[in-house]
Design an enzyme around this catalytic site. Sequence first.
Site, mmCIF file in Angstrom:
data_model
loop_
_atom_site.group_PDB
_atom_site.id
_atom_site.type_symbol
_atom_site.label_atom_id
_atom_site.label_comp_id
_atom_site.label_asym_id
_atom_site.label_seq_id
_atom_site.Cartn_x
_atom_site.Cartn_y
_atom_site.Cartn_z
ATOM 1 N N GLU A 17 -7.766 -5.316 -0.145
ATOM 2 C CA GLU A 17 -8.326 -6.084 -1.258
ATOM 3 C C GLU A 17 -8.242 -7.595 -1.047
ATOM 4 O O GLU A 17 -9.021 -8.341 -1.637
ATOM 5 C CB GLU A 17 -7.597 -5.731 -2.565
ATOM 6 C CG GLU A 17 -7.603 -4.260 -2.895
ATOM 7 C CD GLU A 17 -8.940 -3.763 -3.424
ATOM 8 O OE1 GLU A 17 -9.970 -4.291 -2.983
ATOM 9 O OE2 GLU A 17 -8.941 -2.862 -4.246
ATOM 10 N N HIS B 149 0.849 -1.188 0.000
ATOM 11 C CA HIS B 149 0.000 0.000 0.000
ATOM 12 C C HIS B 149 0.883 1.236 0.000
ATOM 13 O O HIS B 149 1.945 1.230 0.632
ATOM 14 C CB HIS B 149 -0.915 0.000 1.240
ATOM 15 C CG HIS B 149 -2.065 0.941 1.117
ATOM 16 N ND1 HIS B 149 -1.963 2.269 1.440
ATOM 17 C CD2 HIS B 149 -3.332 0.759 0.657
ATOM 18 C CE1 HIS B 149 -3.120 2.856 1.216
ATOM 19 N NE2 HIS B 149 -3.966 1.963 0.730
HETATM 20 N N1 ACO Z 1 3.968 -7.660 -4.724
HETATM 21 C C1 ACO Z 1 5.296 -7.671 -4.967
HETATM 22 N N2 ACO Z 1 6.077 -6.584 -4.854
HETATM 23 C C2 ACO Z 1 5.477 -5.439 -4.487
HETATM 24 C C3 ACO Z 1 4.087 -5.345 -4.221
HETATM 25 C C4 ACO Z 1 3.334 -6.525 -4.350
HETATM 26 N N3 ACO Z 1 2.031 -6.534 -4.120
HETATM 27 N N4 ACO Z 1 3.788 -4.082 -3.897
HETATM 28 C C5 ACO Z 1 4.912 -3.388 -3.951
HETATM 29 N N5 ACO Z 1 5.947 -4.193 -4.311
HETATM 30 C C6 ACO Z 1 7.356 -3.842 -4.439
HETATM 31 C C7 ACO Z 1 7.624 -3.160 -5.763
HETATM 32 O O1 ACO Z 1 7.970 -4.093 -6.759
HETATM 33 C C8 ACO Z 1 8.774 -2.275 -5.387
HETATM 34 O O2 ACO Z 1 9.946 -3.044 -5.335
HETATM 35 P P1 ACO Z 1 11.343 -2.457 -5.878
HETATM 36 O O3 ACO Z 1 11.615 -1.268 -4.998
HETATM 37 O O4 ACO Z 1 12.257 -3.606 -5.695
HETATM 38 O O5 ACO Z 1 11.117 -2.054 -7.306
HETATM 39 C C9 ACO Z 1 8.471 -1.851 -3.953
HETATM 40 O O6 ACO Z 1 7.647 -2.883 -3.425
HETATM 41 C C10 ACO Z 1 7.712 -0.533 -3.835
HETATM 42 O O7 ACO Z 1 6.655 -0.548 -4.765
HETATM 43 P P2 ACO Z 1 5.948 0.760 -5.310
HETATM 44 O O8 ACO Z 1 5.274 0.441 -6.607
HETATM 45 O O9 ACO Z 1 6.866 1.933 -5.287
HETATM 46 O O10 ACO Z 1 4.899 1.007 -4.194
HETATM 47 P P3 ACO Z 1 3.649 1.917 -4.349
HETATM 48 O O11 ACO Z 1 3.488 2.659 -3.099
HETATM 49 O O12 ACO Z 1 3.658 2.741 -5.572
HETATM 50 O O13 ACO Z 1 2.541 0.793 -4.573
HETATM 51 C C11 ACO Z 1 0.651 -0.504 -4.642
HETATM 52 C C12 ACO Z 1 1.406 0.572 -3.861
HETATM 53 C C13 ACO Z 1 0.352 0.020 -6.061
HETATM 54 C C14 ACO Z 1 -0.688 -0.767 -3.960
HETATM 55 C C15 ACO Z 1 1.489 -1.794 -4.713
HETATM 56 O O14 ACO Z 1 1.804 -2.253 -3.423
HETATM 57 C C16 ACO Z 1 0.836 -2.890 -5.543
HETATM 58 O O15 ACO Z 1 0.952 -2.884 -6.764
HETATM 59 N N6 ACO Z 1 0.115 -3.858 -4.870
HETATM 60 C C17 ACO Z 1 -0.551 -4.906 -5.597
HETATM 61 C C18 ACO Z 1 -1.891 -4.400 -6.141
HETATM 62 C C19 ACO Z 1 -2.916 -4.190 -5.040
HETATM 63 O O16 ACO Z 1 -3.047 -4.982 -4.129
HETATM 64 N N7 ACO Z 1 -3.658 -3.064 -5.167
HETATM 65 C C20 ACO Z 1 -4.667 -2.661 -4.206
HETATM 66 C C21 ACO Z 1 -4.165 -1.560 -3.338
HETATM 67 S S1 ACO Z 1 -5.316 -1.108 -2.068
HETATM 68 C C22 ACO Z 1 -6.401 -0.034 -2.789
HETATM 69 O O17 ACO Z 1 -6.093 0.734 -3.653
HETATM 70 C C23 ACO Z 1 -7.811 -0.015 -2.386
#
Ligand code: ACO
Length: 381
Positions: free
Chosen positions: A318, A265
């Site tokens: 989620e 998140h």
């Molecule tokens: N699985 C694997 N790796 C992840 C995940 C995940 N679910 N989420 C983040 N990471 C990793 C990224 O690959 C990144 O790694 P890196 O630094 O080695 O490249 C690091 O964690 C940071 O990720 P960001 O994309 O910068 O984090 P951000 O704050 O932008 O992302 C997000 C938040 C979009 C929700 C992300 O965690 C994600 O894509 N989760 C999966 C989708 C999901 O569950 N969405 C629902 C969110 S809740 C809502 O909106 C109601």
Amino acid sequence: MTAETSGTTSTTEQNRGGLEGVVAATTVLSKIEGTTGKLIYRGYNIHDLARSTSFEEIAYLLWYGKLPTKMELVDLKVQMLEERTLPTEVLQVLNDLPSTIAPMDALRTAVSAWGAMSVEGKPGIDQAIALTVRFPVFLAAFHRLRNGLEPLESHPELDYAANYLYLLSGQIPKEEHVKALNAYLVLLADHGMNASTFTARVVASTESDIASAVVAAVGALKGPLHGGAPSKVQDMLEAIGTQDRAEGWLRDALARGERLMGFGHRVYKTEDPRAEELRELARLADPQAFALARRVEELALALLQEQKPGRHLYTNVEFYSAVLLASVGLPGDLFTPTFAASRVAGWTAHILEQINNNRLIRPEAEYTGPTEMHFVPLGER
Ligand code: ACO
């Protein structure tokens, strides 16, 4: 306040970082504490609200600024009852849509059609109510039409959550399903400056109408990085199938560079408090599906810690939403639209908050392209 004035990030970092940490508005609607995992709506802790309020009370709280008295709640429900109809023009639009399109697209189209025919003047609470109560009506109508069934009229004795389930199936829903769905709707109603709420506020800040702002918000919610994740969680759980296959499946997904849906998140760097509530609700609603989901969750958390150290990736709202919504009988492609049927209360409250103290939201872009190109007319290129 910009990040530059608050000293959090430079303009270039903001552009690369998805506006992380940028304060884009002030609000009295909800507050998230990302490090402690706390969420409040107008000062009330989400755990208290999820366990003992109805979606209608929460909508009232967001729109009017206080929890309703019994009489105020009765009045709101009467108004909601009067509004939760399916206008003929919207039915016609839904009828004309191909039955194969995603319900989220049908919802966006229905809200747009409704707005074109029903919305006049500055957004107000009456418009917020009229639009919110139509979300389940539009969704259920499309769902029935695509299955070759006639849309139903709302049941005069059923509240928001129960009426939604009734409109979908034509059956009076089980009490435990209504309770579970109601708690879900309460938990998802508002969440600070999330992407779809920000979108709604940007559109509202141009003095556009409430339906246009909500149509834009529906579009933002649809994406898998925001509200589009729960059906993908369900796909993941179905693909895994049994507990013994979970670790291999999750390792393979991470090795392919995929994100595990339902984890991570932007704001929470600890467990999402809504996930805590939904885990318990899912456990009660469907113990068998819960057992697989719980095992997948435990393994995913361990693998994310192992492979993404220091990123603070925890279960988000989620993950258990998928188990809960499936347990009340919703098909996977209605998960995100059902999220919208809750969040519309928050979107409309934010739209009202925005326009009541409005200034056009118009940030800047840092231009990084060339500046001295020599122009050559078309015939000479
Ligand atoms: N699985 C694997 N790796 C992840 C995940 C995940 N679910 N989420 C983040 N990471 C990793 C990224 O690959 C990144 O790694 P890196 O630094 O080695 O490249 C690091 O964690 C940071 O990720 P960001 O994309 O910068 O984090 P951000 O704050 O932008 O992302 C997000 C938040 C979009 C929700 C992300 O965690 C994600 O894509 N989760 C999966 C989708 C999901 O569950 N969405 C629902 C969110 S809740 C809502 O909106 C109601």
